[in-house]
Design an enzyme around this catalytic site. Structure first.
Site, PDB file in Angstrom:
ATOM      1  N   SER A   1       1.603  18.108  -4.521  1.00 29.74           N
ATOM      2  CA  SER A   1       2.692  17.079  -3.811  1.00 29.74           C
ATOM      3  C   SER A   1       3.874  18.789  -3.548  1.00 29.74           C
ATOM      4  CB  SER A   1       3.809  17.641  -5.836  1.00 29.74           C
ATOM      5  OG  SER A   1       3.570  15.656  -5.876  1.00 29.74           O
TER       6      SER A   1
ATOM      7  N   ARG B   1       1.402  30.669  -1.500  1.00 29.71           N
ATOM      8  CA  ARG B   1       3.066  30.096  -2.628  1.00 29.71           C
ATOM      9  C   ARG B   1       3.120  31.061  -3.260  1.00 29.71           C
ATOM     10  NH1 ARG B   1       0.193  25.061  -6.539  1.00 29.71           N
ATOM     11  NH2 ARG B   1      -0.396  26.888  -7.863  1.00 29.71           N
TER      12      ARG B   1
ATOM     13  N   ASN C   1       4.925  18.776  12.646  1.00 24.43           N
ATOM     14  CA  ASN C   1       3.980  18.201  13.395  1.00 24.43           C
ATOM     15  C   ASN C   1       4.885  19.361  14.935  1.00 24.43           C
ATOM     16  OD1 ASN C   1       6.490  16.559  13.144  1.00 24.43           O
ATOM     17  ND2 ASN C   1       6.084  14.969  14.441  1.00 24.43           N
TER      18      ASN C   1
ATOM     19  N   GLU D   1      29.515 -29.929  38.894  1.00 23.85           N
ATOM     20  CA  GLU D   1      29.901 -28.753  37.884  1.00 23.85           C
ATOM     21  C   GLU D   1      30.985 -29.132  36.672  1.00 23.85           C
ATOM     22  OE1 GLU D   1      27.966 -25.964  37.039  1.00 23.85           O
ATOM     23  OE2 GLU D   1      27.283 -26.702  38.442  1.00 23.85           O
TER      24      GLU D   1
ATOM     25  N   GLY E   1      26.711 -28.304  33.701  1.00 24.43           N
ATOM     26  CA  GLY E   1      26.426 -29.379  35.560  1.00 24.43           C
ATOM     27  C   GLY E   1      25.783 -30.314  34.939  1.00 24.43           C
TER      28      GLY E   1
ATOM     29  N   ARG F   1      32.100 -11.520  29.675  1.00 23.00           N
ATOM     30  CA  ARG F   1      32.212 -12.104  28.114  1.00 23.00           C
ATOM     31  C   ARG F   1      31.697 -11.249  26.985  1.00 23.00           C
ATOM     32  NH1 ARG F   1      31.112 -18.388  27.947  1.00 23.00           N
ATOM     33  NH2 ARG F   1      30.103 -17.726  30.479  1.00 23.00           N
TER      34      ARG F   1
ATOM     35  N   ASN G   1      -5.338  11.614  -0.451  1.00 21.39           N
ATOM     36  CA  ASN G   1      -3.879  11.206  -1.883  1.00 21.39           C
ATOM     37  C   ASN G   1      -3.341  12.463  -1.224  1.00 21.39           C
ATOM     38  OD1 ASN G   1      -2.694   9.560  -3.879  1.00 21.39           O
ATOM     39  ND2 ASN G   1      -2.393  11.667  -4.599  1.00 21.39           N
TER      40      ASN G   1
ATOM     41  N   THR H   1      25.572 -18.606  42.586  1.00 21.70           N
ATOM     42  CA  THR H   1      23.827 -19.007  42.597  1.00 21.70           C
ATOM     43  C   THR H   1      23.458 -19.036  43.527  1.00 21.70           C
ATOM     44  OG1 THR H   1      24.777 -21.622  41.425  1.00 21.70           O
ATOM     45  CG2 THR H   1      24.167 -19.847  39.525  1.00 21.70           C
TER      46      THR H   1
ATOM     47  N   LYS I   1      24.670  -7.880  30.860  1.00 21.04           N
ATOM     48  CA  LYS I   1      23.988  -8.712  29.968  1.00 21.04           C
ATOM     49  C   LYS I   1      23.107  -8.899  29.540  1.00 21.04           C
ATOM     50  CE  LYS I   1      24.871 -13.171  30.616  1.00 21.04           C
ATOM     51  NZ  LYS I   1      26.039 -14.454  30.661  1.00 21.04           N
TER      52      LYS I   1
HETATM   53  C1  UD1 Z   1      25.351 -22.290  36.127  1.00 19.86           C
HETATM   54  C2  UD1 Z   1      24.891 -24.289  37.308  1.00 19.86           C
HETATM   55  C3  UD1 Z   1      25.349 -25.667  36.546  1.00 19.86           C
HETATM   56  C4  UD1 Z   1      24.028 -25.431  34.721  1.00 19.86           C
HETATM   57  C5  UD1 Z   1      24.161 -24.061  33.785  1.00 19.86           C
HETATM   58  C6  UD1 Z   1      23.774 -23.183  32.436  1.00 19.86           C
HETATM   59  C7  UD1 Z   1      25.394 -23.221  38.812  1.00 19.86           C
HETATM   60  C8  UD1 Z   1      26.630 -23.453  40.667  1.00 19.86           C
HETATM   61  N1  UD1 Z   1      25.705 -24.542  37.476  1.00 19.86           N
HETATM   62  O1  UD1 Z   1      26.776 -23.155  35.674  1.00 19.86           O
HETATM   63  O2  UD1 Z   1      25.066 -26.625  36.641  1.00 19.86           O
HETATM   64  O3  UD1 Z   1      24.365 -26.495  33.924  1.00 19.86           O
HETATM   65  O4  UD1 Z   1      24.223 -23.411  34.552  1.00 19.86           O
HETATM   66  O5  UD1 Z   1      23.697 -22.792  32.394  1.00 19.86           O
HETATM   67  O6  UD1 Z   1      24.284 -23.222  39.007  1.00 19.86           O
HETATM   68  N2  UD1 Z   1      24.141 -15.261  38.914  1.00 19.86           N
HETATM   69  C9  UD1 Z   1      23.721 -14.658  39.564  1.00 19.86           C
HETATM   70  N3  UD1 Z   1      25.052 -14.444  41.262  1.00 19.86           N
HETATM   71  C10 UD1 Z   1      26.069 -14.866  40.949  1.00 19.86           C
HETATM   72  C11 UD1 Z   1      26.054 -16.352  40.470  1.00 19.86           C
HETATM   73  C12 UD1 Z   1      25.518 -16.101  39.011  1.00 19.86           C
HETATM   74  O7  UD1 Z   1      23.401 -14.303  39.945  1.00 19.86           O
HETATM   75  O8  UD1 Z   1      26.734 -15.160  42.298  1.00 19.86           O
HETATM   76  C13 UD1 Z   1      23.587 -15.371  37.544  1.00 19.86           C
HETATM   77  C14 UD1 Z   1      23.752 -15.289  36.537  1.00 19.86           C
HETATM   78  O9  UD1 Z   1      23.587 -14.093  35.896  1.00 19.86           O
HETATM   79  C15 UD1 Z   1      23.402 -16.463  35.448  1.00 19.86           C
HETATM   80  C16 UD1 Z   1      23.045 -17.331  36.986  1.00 19.86           C
HETATM   81  O10 UD1 Z   1      23.462 -17.089  37.411  1.00 19.86           O
HETATM   82  O11 UD1 Z   1      22.528 -15.833  34.867  1.00 19.86           O
HETATM   83  C17 UD1 Z   1      24.211 -18.550  35.754  1.00 19.86           C
HETATM   84  O12 UD1 Z   1      24.938 -18.168  36.375  1.00 19.86           O
HETATM   85  P1  UD1 Z   1      26.519 -18.911  35.677  1.00 19.86           P
HETATM   86  O13 UD1 Z   1      28.142 -18.644  36.227  1.00 19.86           O
HETATM   87  O14 UD1 Z   1      26.208 -18.291  33.918  1.00 19.86           O
HETATM   88  O15 UD1 Z   1      26.718 -20.383  36.227  1.00 19.86           O
HETATM   89  P2  UD1 Z   1      27.065 -21.767  34.694  1.00 19.86           P
HETATM   90  O16 UD1 Z   1      28.679 -21.419  36.009  1.00 19.86           O
HETATM   91  O17 UD1 Z   1      26.864 -21.801  33.718  1.00 19.86           O
END
Ligand code: UD1
Ligand code: CA
Length: 442
Positions: free
Chosen positions: A389, A427, A370, A152, A138, A14, A361, A78, A21
């Protein structure tokens, strides 16, 4: 050991950007930098960041050898991201897991979590928050007040959609629990992702111990869009401005003043509208800054001692030191230079790589040259010097010295050292060609 695992391998679609990001910047530093700083200030022993690729870019942008990067090539969720850190985790570790896009989290919150974790010794400590409009987060599903699972948004039943307690994605796990349960997570859910949050259910099935702590939602706002980036920037700015005002600094218009978290100031300094300060800057007492001033200290700290005046319309850069009672005023740029006590650079000057003594001054329009095309050379201006000046001070290899008590004539190009108490003129002498022009009025 206390270890921190920052999850930052998500796609960040996004943002609509070529830049990952968490490398988007606020006050000149990447989003991820702020989280790392907070973790360091919370005394973690080791910090890991899970990223998808571009490791060299991350290393360059963060410039911090203590960060260990782990690669998750495909963002499968995650749970899968945390798996990438398992080889680094021991059973008796306390593992803080948090997202890489929440730079507002405070060290006090993290320290409090670790204190609780060490006192209560749960399998996991969750950080939760309450939101009036909890979608798309979540949700924390409780049974008889006890945490039962995290679901979730996309997997919720209708009645569960009313739950206002959300998962912030900040947790401390015991290393042992992560190792035991991570392999059991599957991706049978609405998003076909491996959810870290599924571990909660497994812990419950084994009668484990789940604890939670509340946090103000502002601390865990995640940056997903450019609008979020701007919103977080404003909150970070407001926090600093409120702190400075509470400590006796005047900031007339907080909506038009931008001050990085790494700025400090003593009392009675006044900051006027249109000031933008990034990096580490320390102000003394009674300074006046602005209106319309940029101070940039991302590479080297800038020091501003008591009673200094900066601006209007000045640009003060890395490594500059403005000593007591000095001035850097209208349309002046100063880089990596010291301006001594009670010395003034009042108008239209560029001062770079210079050391200026006391009571000097610098005349309007003075430029320190420089850069000789290959490297930067210093200019050393001793106490009680008066630079006329529009002087051009051409710094040579080894430095250009203008010794104590000397003057340079207005409009001079100074290429040689000036001995003490000497008037230096560089000068062309003026020639008047009398009668050269016809006087039409007779
Ligand atoms: C996650 C939580 C959700 C919580 C929310 C808070 C899970 C399943 N869900 O959801 O419960 O309310 O965060 O913001 O964990 N990331 C990785 N690799 C991946 C996926 C994500 O490194 O494969 C990182 C993303 O860069 C991010 C973080 O993990 O920094 C969270 O991932 P994101 O996909 O934003 O999780 P949400 O769906 O928002
Ligand atoms: Ca997701």
């Amino acid at each position: 050991m206390r270890k921190g695992v920052i999850l930052a391998a998500g796609v960040g679609k996004r943002m609509k950007s070529e830049t990952p990001k968490v490398l988007h910047k606020i006050f000149g530093f990447p989003i991820l930098f702020y989280i790392i700083k907070t973790l360091k200030d919370s005394n973690l022993d080791k910090i890991y960041a899970v990223i998808s690729d571009k490791i060299e870019l991350f290393k360059n942008e963060l410039n911090d050898d203590s960060i260990n990067f782990l690669i998750q090539k495909v963002p499968l969720g995650t749970g899968d991201a945390v798996k990438c850190s398992l080889s680094e985790i021991e059973d008796d570790d306390e593992v803080l897991i948090l997202p890489g896009d929440t730079p507002l989290i405070k060290k006090e919150t993290i320290i409090k979590m670790f204190d609780k974790f060490e006192k209560v010794k749960p399998d996991v400590l969750l950080l939760t928050s309450i939101l009036e409009n909890p979608s798309p987060y979540g949700r924390i599903v409780r049974k008889d007040g006890k945490i039962y699972e995290i679901k979730e948004d996309k997997d919720l039943e209708d009645d569960e959609k009313l739950i206002k307690e959300i998962n912030t994605s900040v947790y401390i796990f015991s290393g042992k629990i992560l190792k035991k349960y991570l392999s059991k997570i599957d991706n049978k859910n609405a998003q076909k992702e491996y959810y870290l949050t599924d571990i909660i259910k497994f812990i419950n099935l084994d009668d484990g111990k789940i604890e939670s702590d509340f946090v103000d939602f502002e601390e865990v706002i995640g940056i997903n869009t450019r609008k979020d980036l701007s919103n977080v920037f404003k909150i970070m700015n407001k926090r600093k401005i409120d702190e400075l005002m509470d400590n006796g600094v005047t900031i007339l218009d907080p909506d038009l003043t931008y001050i990085s978290p790494f700025v400090t100031s003593k009392k009675d300094t006044e900051i006027f509208p249109g000031v933008y300060i990034e990096g580490e800057v320390h102000f003394g007492e009674n300074c006046k800054v602005g209106p319309f001033v940029k101070i940039s200290a991302l590479d080297e700290v800038v020091i501003v001692e008591d009673n200094v005046k900066i601006g209007p319309f000045a640009s003060i850069r890395d490594g500059t030191k403005l000593m007591k009672g000095s001035k850097a005023k209208t349309f002046v740029e100063i880089k990596k230079s010291t301006v001594g006590e009670n010395s003034a650079v009042p108008h239209l000057s560029y001062i770079g790589d210079a050391t200026i003594g006391k009571n000097v001054n610098i005349g309007a329009g003075t430029i320190t040259c420089n850069f000789d095309g290959k490297k930067k050379n210093p200019t050393i201006i001793e106490d009680d010097v008066f630079i006329g000046s529009d002087s051009i001070l051409v710094a040579k290899e080894g430095g250009l010295f203008i010794k104590k008590g000397s003057y340079t004539g207005a409009g001079s190009v100074i290429t040689e050292d000036v001995p003490p108490y000497t008037l230096a003129l560089g000068r062309a002498r003026q020639i008047n060609k009398e009668g050269r022009l016809k006087n039409d009025n007779g």
